[in-house]
Design a protein around this motif. Structure first.
Motif, mmCIF file in Angstrom:
data_model
loop_
_atom_site.group_PDB
_atom_site.id
_atom_site.type_symbol
_atom_site.label_atom_id
_atom_site.label_comp_id
_atom_site.label_asym_id
_atom_site.label_seq_id
_atom_site.Cartn_x
_atom_site.Cartn_y
_atom_site.Cartn_z
ATOM 1 N N LEU A 234 0.910 -1.340 0.024
ATOM 2 C CA LEU A 234 0.058 0.069 0.088
ATOM 3 C C LEU A 234 0.812 1.373 -0.046
ATOM 4 O O LEU A 234 0.610 2.381 -0.834
ATOM 5 N N ARG A 235 1.701 1.266 1.037
ATOM 6 C CA ARG A 235 2.567 2.328 1.138
ATOM 7 C C ARG A 235 3.469 2.717 -0.171
ATOM 8 O O ARG A 235 3.824 3.763 -0.474
ATOM 9 N N ARG A 236 3.982 1.474 -0.748
ATOM 10 C CA ARG A 236 4.776 1.626 -1.946
ATOM 11 C C ARG A 236 4.158 2.194 -3.183
ATOM 12 O O ARG A 236 4.389 3.073 -3.863
ATOM 13 N N ALA A 237 2.822 1.686 -2.966
ATOM 14 C CA ALA A 237 2.058 2.057 -4.434
ATOM 15 C C ALA A 237 1.656 3.673 -4.161
ATOM 16 O O ALA A 237 1.737 4.322 -5.403
ATOM 17 N N GLN A 238 1.176 3.853 -2.869
ATOM 18 C CA GLN A 238 1.202 5.431 -2.770
ATOM 19 C C GLN A 238 2.236 6.293 -3.007
ATOM 20 O O GLN A 238 2.039 7.336 -3.526
ATOM 21 N N SER A 239 3.416 5.545 -2.655
ATOM 22 C CA SER A 239 4.584 6.807 -3.012
ATOM 23 C C SER A 239 5.192 6.689 -4.500
ATOM 24 O O SER A 239 5.354 7.668 -5.155
ATOM 25 N N ASP A 240 5.178 5.356 -5.170
ATOM 26 C CA ASP A 240 5.530 5.135 -6.373
ATOM 27 C C ASP A 240 4.620 5.513 -7.664
ATOM 28 O O ASP A 240 5.114 6.124 -8.641
ATOM 29 N N LEU A 241 3.462 5.167 -7.266
ATOM 30 C CA LEU A 241 2.596 5.352 -8.402
ATOM 31 C C LEU A 241 1.577 6.599 -8.206
ATOM 32 O O LEU A 241 1.227 7.140 -9.297
ATOM 33 N N GLY A 242 1.372 7.014 -6.856
ATOM 34 C CA GLY A 242 0.828 8.296 -6.607
ATOM 35 C C GLY A 242 -0.805 8.076 -6.611
ATOM 36 O O GLY A 242 -1.557 8.077 -5.747
ATOM 37 N N ASN A 243 -1.215 7.874 -7.780
ATOM 38 C CA ASN A 243 -2.633 8.037 -8.284
ATOM 39 C C ASN A 243 -3.417 6.617 -8.079
ATOM 40 O O ASN A 243 -3.906 5.869 -8.930
ATOM 41 N N ILE A 244 -3.655 6.323 -6.503
ATOM 42 C CA ILE A 244 -4.261 4.896 -6.189
ATOM 43 C C ILE A 244 -5.596 5.385 -6.307
ATOM 44 O O ILE A 244 -6.201 6.063 -5.206
ATOM 45 N N VAL A 245 -6.341 4.567 -6.945
ATOM 46 C CA VAL A 245 -7.885 5.045 -6.871
ATOM 47 C C VAL A 245 -8.623 3.757 -6.011
ATOM 48 O O VAL A 245 -10.012 3.883 -5.758
ATOM 49 N N ALA A 246 -7.998 2.656 -5.839
ATOM 50 C CA ALA A 246 -8.711 1.474 -5.121
ATOM 51 C C ALA A 246 -7.346 0.584 -4.337
ATOM 52 O O ALA A 246 -6.513 0.221 -5.243
ATOM 53 N N PHE A 247 -7.633 0.015 -3.456
ATOM 54 C CA PHE A 247 -6.967 -0.763 -2.729
ATOM 55 C C PHE A 247 -7.724 -1.903 -1.870
ATOM 56 O O PHE A 247 -8.141 -1.354 -0.903
ATOM 57 N N GLU A 248 -7.831 -2.995 -2.193
ATOM 58 C CA GLU A 248 -8.864 -3.899 -1.765
ATOM 59 C C GLU A 248 -8.157 -5.214 -1.477
ATOM 60 O O GLU A 248 -7.728 -5.897 -2.406
ATOM 61 N N ALA A 249 -7.994 -5.486 -0.079
ATOM 62 C CA ALA A 249 -7.300 -6.765 0.300
ATOM 63 C C ALA A 249 -8.284 -7.920 0.600
ATOM 64 O O ALA A 249 -9.497 -7.587 1.063
ATOM 65 N N MET A 250 -8.005 -8.951 0.079
ATOM 66 C CA MET A 250 -8.700 -10.297 0.433
ATOM 67 C C MET A 250 -7.936 -11.362 1.083
ATOM 68 O O MET A 250 -6.739 -11.748 0.367
#
Ligand code: FAD
Length: 449
Positions: A234-250
């Motif tokens: 999650l944190r890496r996606a937010q810092s490297d990709l920036g534009n996170i519009v969904a993050f859903e864990a199963m």
């Protein structure tokens, strides 16, 4: 009942339904825990008719329930048998889309999907989105302060509202149809009605905030071995990709149950966690990001949906319709600090399986918003019911200082547990607010507090 005669005289006979003509919908929301119809259903066509209805009911001391799309999951719109239901379904329609200020004026009974489509038709984006989008109403969304799948980027329903019109218990129309992002002129009264589940007033219209369209969304499915890796992802996606519009864990039990039932297979092996990540970053940035996550051991496998159909398949596992067929299925909606969710899931599973060794227990949800849902299906023993499960799920949650309701509301189902998430002082102030706005206690009695 002379009140119904007065309502017929004021609104016309077609606006008052009784007996068989009410149908079965007003008896229960989608928690399927209601089994008593209301005394009658009133269908006002305007704010003025809502005001007339409330004023007559208040004068007669007859309790009322606001009913929207009836997709709630907390029993908030369920009658006890004493109330008159006020259906907002005829208060439907988009009054205006203002592209200059990026706002929309909408009536409370408009289905969410209709509002999303109207925004898109004007080149704008309504950021609220939930699985029930085709049936739930904007009024219900605001009354429950709904969350959904875009909260991580845009916030909850509350954040999408600039102005609101609500009718108080005595019929007073409170029009706070503000259209500006900035307005600090005294108390922001709209927040009294957002998330209060129809206990402080009936929402009749709203000014919604719109956004530029997010751009092309890419859907990824990532597999991780531990919850700690999910958080690091999650944190890496937010810092490297920036534009996170969904993050859903199963968690594995949830993912495998639904994927198997849907006959879908995405990876060669099963993994303890599968995470849907959606981003508007470029394909190149996404590929670089996934390669780095694989190299650094944050993920064990990943795939990028190459078509809308494949993205839909991934989401169909998350939506989890197969699991709904399990007997006595209970769906919980708790929140707690993101770093502690994995530990809570382990402790909660252990406590539930100790009591019911054959139970199905699985976890999924909006982990990026500190929100996890829990599915529990079990056969009850003598003297047990759904509250036996509640006691364990909320009892294990209490030491984490989490919330018993992240997004679905309190309704009737969680009311006995509200004290676990709110202090005595908070509850006392809620009661004072309630008695100031609704002194006769006619609005959705027995709900929330
Ligand atoms: C498949 C599915 C997926 C879902 N996904 C999500 C999700 O991701 N996130 C989420 O937060 N919820 C979710 N929900 C729950 C539900 O859709 C939301 O709570 C929704 O906001 C309820 O809207 P509604 O119009 O159906 O309200 P209802 O169920 O009719 O009512 C809900 C509450 O609001 C009150 N109310 C309704 N209209 C008004 C009004 N105009 N004024 C005052 N009070 C009113 C009612 O009295 C009741 O207390 C889901 C439900 C389903 C079935």
């Amino acid at each position: 009942m002379s009140l119904l005669e007065d309502l017929r005289a004021a609104l016309g006979p077609a606006a008052v339904l009784e007996g068989q003509e009410m149908g079965s919908k007003p008896a229960s929301d989608m928690s399927y825990t209601g089994n008593t119809p209301p005394r009658a259903v009133i269908r006002p066509r305007s704010t003025a008719e809502v005001a007339t209805t409330l004023s007559l009911c208040n004068a007669a001391g007859v309790p009322v329930i606001a009913q929207g799309g009836m997709t709630g999951l907390a029993g908030g719109a369920n009658p006890s048998g004493q109330e008159i239901a006020i259906s907002l379904d005829l208060l439907r329609g988009i009054e205006e889309v203002d592209t200059a200020s990026a706002t929309m004026v909408v009536k409370a009974g408009t289905p969410l999907e209709e509002c999303q489509q109207a925004a898109a038709a004007h080149g704008l984006f309504l950021a609220l989105d939930l699985g029930s989008r085709g049936s739930c109403h904007i009024g219900g969304n605001l009354s429950t302060n709904a969350g959904g799948i875009r909260v991580i980027r845009y916030g909850m329903a509350r954040e999408q509202v600039l102005g609101l019109e609500a009718v108080l218990a005595d019929g007073t129309v409170l029009s706070s149809m503000n259209r500006m992002l900035k307005n600090n002129a005294g108390y922001d009264l709209k927040h009294l009605f957002i998330g209060s589940e129809g206990t402080l007033g009936l929402i009749t219209r709203a000014v919604l905030r719109l956004h530029p369209p997010p751009g092309e969304i890419t859907t990824m499915l990532c597999a991780s071995a531990t919850y700690e890796e999910v958080v690091a992802l999650l944190r890496r996606a937010q810092s490297d990709l920036g534009n996170i519009v969904a993050f859903e864990a199963m968690w594995r039990d949830y993912f495998s149950f639904n994927a198997d039932a849907l006959k879908l297979r995405f990876f060669a092996a099963e993994h303890p966690f599968c995470v849907i990540v959606e981003s508007t970053a470029s394909r190149e940035a996404i590929e670089t990001f996934l390669a780095a996550c694989l190299d650094d051991g944050l993920i064990a496998d990943a795939l990028v949906a190459t078509s809308h159909a494949q993205a839909r398949q991934i989401w169909s596992v998350r939506e989890g319709h197969p699991i709904e067929a399990l007997p006595n299925l209970l769906n919980f909606d708790v929140s707690l600090p993101i770093g502690q969710i994995g530990h809570y899931a382990e402790a909660c599973t252990a406590a539930l399986l100790k009591r019911w060794p054959k139970a199905h227990v699985s976890f999924y949800g909006h982990v990026g918003d500190s929100n996890v849902h829990i599915c529990v299906s079990t056969l009850y023993g003598p003297g047990e019911d759904m509250h036996s499960v509640d006691d364990i799920v909320y009892g294990v949650l209490a030491p984490y200082h989490g919330s018993i309701s992240a997004e679905h509301g309190i309704g009737t189902l969680k009311r006995p547990y509200l004290h676990l998430s709110r202090s005595a002082e908070e509850l006392a102030l809620m009661r004072r607010v309630k008695s100031a706005l609704d002194p006769k206690g006619i609005l959705n009695p027995g709900k929330v507090i």
